[in-house]
Design a protein around this motif. Structure first.
Motif, PDB file in Angstrom:
ATOM      1  N   LYS A  13      30.899 -27.993  95.305  1.00 41.79           N
ATOM      2  CA  LYS A  13      31.902 -26.929  95.334  1.00 41.79           C
ATOM      3  C   LYS A  13      32.359 -26.594  93.910  1.00 41.79           C
ATOM      4  CE  LYS A  13      32.508 -26.818  99.876  1.00 41.79           C
ATOM      5  NZ  LYS A  13      32.031 -25.663 100.601  1.00 41.79           N
ATOM      6  N   PRO A  14      32.697 -25.335  93.638  1.00 35.95           N
ATOM      7  CA  PRO A  14      33.180 -24.957  92.303  1.00 35.95           C
ATOM      8  C   PRO A  14      34.410 -25.775  91.893  1.00 35.95           C
ATOM      9  CG  PRO A  14      32.716 -23.003  93.605  1.00 35.95           C
ATOM     10  CD  PRO A  14      32.603 -24.179  94.538  1.00 35.95           C
ATOM     11  N   GLY A  15      34.366 -26.316  90.693  1.00 41.96           N
ATOM     12  CA  GLY A  15      35.496 -27.065  90.150  1.00 41.96           C
ATOM     13  C   GLY A  15      35.633 -28.488  90.662  1.00 41.96           C
ATOM     14  N   ALA A  16      34.698 -28.958  91.493  1.00 37.56           N
ATOM     15  CA  ALA A  16      34.805 -30.295  92.088  1.00 37.56           C
ATOM     16  C   ALA A  16      34.319 -31.366  91.119  1.00 37.56           C
ATOM     17  CB  ALA A  16      33.997 -30.359  93.376  1.00 37.56           C
ATOM     18  N   TYR A  17      34.996 -32.506  91.152  1.00 36.19           N
ATOM     19  CA  TYR A  17      34.578 -33.653  90.347  1.00 36.19           C
ATOM     20  C   TYR A  17      35.013 -34.938  91.040  1.00 36.19           C
ATOM     21  CZ  TYR A  17      39.406 -34.038  88.639  1.00 36.19           C
ATOM     22  OH  TYR A  17      40.758 -34.183  88.558  1.00 36.19           O
ATOM     23  N   LEU A  18      34.350 -36.031  90.678  1.00 43.04           N
ATOM     24  CA  LEU A  18      34.593 -37.335  91.282  1.00 43.04           C
ATOM     25  C   LEU A  18      35.630 -38.089  90.477  1.00 43.04           C
ATOM     26  CD1 LEU A  18      33.575 -39.172  93.597  1.00 43.04           C
ATOM     27  CD2 LEU A  18      31.860 -40.055  92.016  1.00 43.04           C
ATOM     28  N   ASP A  19      36.523 -38.785  91.182  1.00 41.72           N
ATOM     29  CA  ASP A  19      37.577 -39.560  90.531  1.00 41.72           C
ATOM     30  C   ASP A  19      37.795 -40.840  91.329  1.00 41.72           C
ATOM     31  OD1 ASP A  19      39.552 -40.187  88.697  1.00 41.72           O
ATOM     32  OD2 ASP A  19      41.015 -38.758  89.461  1.00 41.72           O
ATOM     33  N   PHE A  20      38.425 -41.836  90.697  1.00 37.69           N
ATOM     34  CA  PHE A  20      38.685 -43.121  91.342  1.00 37.69           C
ATOM     35  C   PHE A  20      40.127 -43.578  91.110  1.00 37.69           C
ATOM     36  CE2 PHE A  20      34.189 -42.840  90.444  1.00 37.69           C
ATOM     37  CZ  PHE A  20      33.619 -43.235  91.649  1.00 37.69           C
ATOM     38  N   PRO A  21      41.126 -42.763  91.468  1.00 34.85           N
ATOM     39  CA  PRO A  21      42.515 -43.148  91.198  1.00 34.85           C
ATOM     40  C   PRO A  21      43.011 -44.320  92.046  1.00 34.85           C
ATOM     41  CG  PRO A  21      42.453 -41.168  92.525  1.00 34.85           C
ATOM     42  CD  PRO A  21      41.035 -41.466  92.111  1.00 34.85           C
ATOM     43  N   PHE A  22      42.323 -44.622  93.137  1.00 31.56           N
ATOM     44  CA  PHE A  22      42.757 -45.705  94.021  1.00 31.56           C
ATOM     45  C   PHE A  22      41.869 -46.936  93.906  1.00 31.56           C
ATOM     46  CE2 PHE A  22      43.759 -41.657  96.315  1.00 31.56           C
ATOM     47  CZ  PHE A  22      45.095 -41.634  95.966  1.00 31.56           C
ATOM     48  N   GLY A  23      41.023 -46.985  92.869  1.00 34.51           N
ATOM     49  CA  GLY A  23      40.148 -48.127  92.663  1.00 34.51           C
ATOM     50  C   GLY A  23      38.698 -47.769  92.900  1.00 34.51           C
TER      51      GLY A  23
END
Length: 127
Positions: A13-23
């Protein structure tokens, strides 16, 4: 659908990226425009040894999916009660067809992008 397919579809999706703020064990896909705030629209994680995903939704869509797939689609398990109607958690062990999960992801993305400022929506090609 397996967790990797959900992540791949969400990340396209446009503007989507992966993150791990909860571990490291909780895969979060956020959407962000260059000047807008980031918002979560897909969460993939293990719960009691089973793969699950949580998606944003509006209250009506949330109720419809939970009624259509009782016990498989539930209110966002990790959300405070006041926010639960706006999130669905889906057990990924079967029971929900792939096309329906894709609809849930699309709905989640659209719901989150609609909350971004208009300039951010335009930047993402959503206006």
């Amino acid at each position: 659908m397996d967790p990797q397919q959900i992540l791949d579809y969400s990340l396209a999706k446009p503007g989507a990226y992966l993150d791990f703020p909860f571990g490291p064990g909780v895969f979060i896909v956020k959407v962000k425009a260059s000047r807008g705030g980031a918002r979560i629209f897909t969460q993939v994680f293990m719960l009691k040894g089973e793969p699950n995903a949580t998606f944003n939704c509006d209250m009506l869509a949330g109720e419809l999916y939970r009624a259509a797939y009782p016990g498989v689609v539930t209110r966002g398990y990790h959300c405070p009660p006041v926010q639960q109607p706006y999130f669905n958690t889906v057990r990924l062990t079967g029971g929900v067809p792939e096309d329906v999960i894709l609809q849930m992801i699309d709905h989640s993305y659209a719901t989150v992008v609609a909350k971004l400022p208009k300039y951010a929506q335009k930047e993402l090609g959503q206006t």
